[in-house]
Write an enzyme that holds these catalytic residues in place. Structure first.
Site, mmCIF file in Angstrom:
data_model
loop_
_atom_site.group_PDB
_atom_site.id
_atom_site.type_symbol
_atom_site.label_atom_id
_atom_site.label_comp_id
_atom_site.label_asym_id
_atom_site.label_seq_id
_atom_site.Cartn_x
_atom_site.Cartn_y
_atom_site.Cartn_z
ATOM 1 C CE LYS A 168 -1.441 2.627 3.018
ATOM 2 N NZ LYS A 168 -1.220 3.853 2.221
ATOM 3 C CD GLU A 244 14.466 1.338 8.076
ATOM 4 O OE1 GLU A 244 14.916 2.298 8.738
ATOM 5 O OE2 GLU A 244 15.112 0.302 7.861
ATOM 6 C CB CYS A 278 13.789 9.183 8.101
ATOM 7 S SG CYS A 278 14.378 8.129 6.790
ATOM 8 C CD GLU A 379 10.986 12.957 11.538
ATOM 9 O OE1 GLU A 379 9.884 12.489 11.855
ATOM 10 O OE2 GLU A 379 11.792 12.355 10.815
HETATM 11 P P1 NAD Z 1 2.519 8.363 7.972
HETATM 12 O O1 NAD Z 1 3.290 7.511 8.890
HETATM 13 O O2 NAD Z 1 1.115 8.695 8.347
HETATM 14 O O3 NAD Z 1 2.456 7.701 6.521
HETATM 15 C C1 NAD Z 1 3.361 6.693 6.051
HETATM 16 C C2 NAD Z 1 2.548 5.577 5.424
HETATM 17 O O4 NAD Z 1 1.727 5.000 6.431
HETATM 18 C C3 NAD Z 1 1.611 6.021 4.307
HETATM 19 O O5 NAD Z 1 1.545 5.015 3.322
HETATM 20 C C4 NAD Z 1 0.279 6.112 5.013
HETATM 21 O O6 NAD Z 1 -0.818 5.933 4.161
HETATM 22 C C5 NAD Z 1 0.383 4.943 5.972
HETATM 23 N N1 NAD Z 1 -0.522 5.008 7.119
HETATM 24 C C6 NAD Z 1 -0.872 6.092 7.860
HETATM 25 N N2 NAD Z 1 -1.772 5.749 8.792
HETATM 26 C C7 NAD Z 1 -1.995 4.414 8.656
HETATM 27 C C8 NAD Z 1 -2.834 3.464 9.324
HETATM 28 N N3 NAD Z 1 -3.630 3.822 10.317
HETATM 29 N N4 NAD Z 1 -2.796 2.180 8.890
HETATM 30 C C9 NAD Z 1 -2.004 1.809 7.879
HETATM 31 N N5 NAD Z 1 -1.202 2.651 7.214
HETATM 32 C C10 NAD Z 1 -1.188 3.937 7.593
HETATM 33 O O7 NAD Z 1 3.345 9.678 7.695
HETATM 34 P P2 NAD Z 1 2.774 11.071 7.157
HETATM 35 O O8 NAD Z 1 1.476 11.431 7.821
HETATM 36 O O9 NAD Z 1 2.797 11.012 5.683
HETATM 37 O O10 NAD Z 1 3.908 12.040 7.654
HETATM 38 C C11 NAD Z 1 3.927 12.452 9.011
HETATM 39 C C12 NAD Z 1 5.324 12.478 9.534
HETATM 40 O O11 NAD Z 1 5.885 11.171 9.481
HETATM 41 C C13 NAD Z 1 6.313 13.298 8.755
HETATM 42 O O12 NAD Z 1 6.211 14.655 9.043
HETATM 43 C C14 NAD Z 1 7.596 12.665 9.207
HETATM 44 O O13 NAD Z 1 7.937 13.141 10.476
HETATM 45 C C15 NAD Z 1 7.268 11.212 9.282
HETATM 46 N N6 NAD Z 1 7.633 10.447 8.064
HETATM 47 C C16 NAD Z 1 8.778 9.742 8.052
HETATM 48 C C17 NAD Z 1 9.167 9.072 6.907
HETATM 49 C C18 NAD Z 1 10.433 8.288 6.856
HETATM 50 O O14 NAD Z 1 11.061 8.250 5.814
HETATM 51 N N7 NAD Z 1 10.839 7.626 7.916
HETATM 52 C C19 NAD Z 1 8.373 9.099 5.773
HETATM 53 C C20 NAD Z 1 7.169 9.813 5.813
HETATM 54 C C21 NAD Z 1 6.821 10.477 6.971
#
Ligand code: NAD
Ligand code: MN
Length: 475
Positions: A168, A244, A278, A379
């Site tokens: 996904k 990660e 990250c 962050e």
């Molecule tokens: P997020 O963790 O919400 O999203 C990452 C992935 O998780 C996406 O595919 C999203 O659809 C999925 N996701 C979110 N909620 C979910 C759930 N309940 N069940 C299953 N999958 C779910 O991150 P975001 O909202 O896009 O970004 C928020 C913060 O997260 C950023 O500001 C940053 O601090 C961090 N982030 C880190 C990385 C990294 O490379 N480690 C990448 C993106 C975001």
């Protein structure tokens, strides 16, 4: 969506729109999947697992080589899709496609090196054999910031190990995922081995991946908040997890280093992907006697960065992912300034020259940052560089380690003994020593503490998809 080797719509032909963060324009629509599509994908991955896991490593390797060579052929097209959908400058998008392809090549090779062991047994009539076998069907959730390389970093080792996968992608970047799954299809990967479910709301699809017993492993890249939820829920069925998550990288500059060279490195790595990485430095610690030359060089480099549409050659810094990201960055800057930080450049949203249609924030430098400011702990995931002066090595190391995160860290020093002390003393999964790019498909990437569990890349990366099986034979 790509399920069981076929392209499918969502129930009721539901779709959602994808926008270009540089222009606000709608650039495509994708199916809005949910529980039913996720279940169909899990069933397909489960069915395909029996045959895929029984192929020889050489056969699986062959498929990964094909995918790799297609990725190299389609590099420009993939990079353009990424820039339009995610916003990074085209040059950076090309680099990411290459980095993504590297994982397919590395694991095409690594597939053939999944070695077991024989172990001397305590009884004369006993023999021990240790075999490594695929853990089973995998659920993968990927982020928007590196929308192509985070797919191959999971798919390549999973497939090499003999696992099948349901992926996904992030709702902001499904078009990159669709392009990658077209490529997997064209590479001839058998039906059901790789499955793609796109969704605007991640929760229903996530729920299936978390609760369906056929999924034996979850791999996730994204926020620490969602990562913790996944780890907690996965425990209910003892699914394996690789996570990660976020970071808060310290960047240490000692007075024995060249402050100009260090400033150049810091400016490059801090503003990579507009700070949406990250491994992005989130606190830059500079030894007091070199603060002045460092800050001067750093600020002049940052002030010269040109924000804009990544398709334009002059652009060195793209938009943030969405309005929420702009608000978070701006709140951290305002909080720091209110508490006494010095704003050396930036500090505002960019709205002139048509940038108001996108989500741009000016590259920003803050000096005199202190522990009571939000940015010292939270962050940022945006283009803000906080600078903190220090006097002694021990003090710098203690401040650097004073975070719940533990992903990347950086140090600039020319003193070999100090380099070793800091390398050993930093409680982070990755340490760049006079090096701002300590990542490669061959190297283990991952964090300690709340930055996650497990490693991606290198020979550690395939171990995440393998189960150890002991055979005790009486002869
Ligand atoms: P997020 O963790 O919400 O999203 C990452 C992935 O998780 C996406 O595919 C999203 O659809 C999925 N996701 C979110 N909620 C979910 C759930 N309940 N069940 C299953 N999958 C779910 O991150 P975001 O909202 O896009 O970004 C928020 C913060 O997260 C950023 O500001 C940053 O601090 C961090 N982030 C880190 C990385 C990294 O490379 N480690 C990448 C993106 C975001
Ligand atoms: Mn989220």
């Amino acid at each position: 969506m790509y399920i069981d080797g076929e392209w499918r719509q969502a129930a009721g032909a539901k779709t959602f729109e994808v926008t270009n963060p540089a222009t606000g324009e709608v650039i495509g629509t994708v199916p809005d999947g949910g529980r039913d599509e996720a279940l169909a994908a899990v069933a397909a991955a489960d069915k395909a697992f029996a045959s895929w896991s029984r192929l020889t490593a050489y056969q699986r390797s062959e498929q990964l080589y094909k995918a790799w060579s297609l990725m190299i052929e389609r590099k420009e097209q993939l990079a353009r899709t990424m820039t339009a959908e995610q916003g990074k400058p085209l040059r950076a998008a090309r680099n990411e496609v290459q980095y993504g392809a590297d994982f397919l090549l590395w694991y095409a090779e690594e597939a053939k090196r999944v070695y077991g062991e024989t172990i001397p047994a305590p009884r004369g009539d006993q023999r021990f054999i240790v075999a490594k076998q695929a853990v089973g069907p995998v659920g993968a959730i990927t982020p928007w910031n590196y929308p192509i390389s985070m797919i191959t970093r999971k798919v390549a080792p999973a497939l090499a190990a003999g696992c099948t996968i349901v992926l996904k992608p992030a709702e902001a970047t499904p078009l990159c995922a669709v392009e990658m799954f077209k490529l997997f299809h064209d590479a001839g990967i058998p039906k059901g081995v790789v499955n793609l479910v796109t969704a605007l709301d991640p929760a229903p699809v996530g729920e299936v991946l978390l609760t369906d017993r056929r999924i034996r492993k979850l791999t996730f890249t994204g926020s620490t908040e969602v990562g913790k939820m996944i780890a907690a829920r996965a425990a209910q069925q003892m699914k394996r997890v690789s996570l990660e998550l976020g970071g808060h990288a310290p960047f240490l500059v000692f007075d024995d280093a060249d402050p100009i060279h260090a400033a150049k490195g810091a400016a490059l790595v801090k503003f990579l992907n507009t700070g949406q990485a990250c491994i992005s430095p989130n606190r830059i610690f500079v030894q007091r006697s070199v603060v002045e030359p460092f800050v001067k060089e750093f600020t002049s480099r940052v002030a010269a960065m040109k924000a804009g549409n990544g398709m334009e050659d002059a652009t060195s810094i793209g938009p943030l992912v969405d309005e929420g990201a702009v608000a978070k960055v701006d709140a951290q800057v305002k909080d720091a300034v209110a508490k006494g930080a010095k704003l050396l450049c930036g500090g505002n949203r960019l709205i002139s020259n048509g940038l108001d249609r996108g989500t741009f924030y000016a590259p920003t430098v803050l000096a005199d940052v202190r522990p009571d400011m939000l940015i010292y702990r939270e962050e940022t995931f945006g283009p803000v560089a906080p600078i903190i002066a220090f006097d002694k090595e021990d003090e710098a190391l203690a401040m650097a380690n004073d975070t719940d995160y533990g992903l990347a860290s950086y140090v600039y020093t020319r003193d070999i003994a100090r380099a070793f002390r800091i390398f050993e003393g930093l409680r982070f999964g990755i340490v760049g020593i006079n090096d701002i790019n300590p990542t490669a498909a061959a190297a283990p990437f991952g964090g300690s503490k709340e930055s996650g569990l497990g490693r991606e890349g290198g020979h550690d990366g395939i171990a995440e998809y393998l189960e150890t099986k002991l055979g005790g034979f009486s002869i």
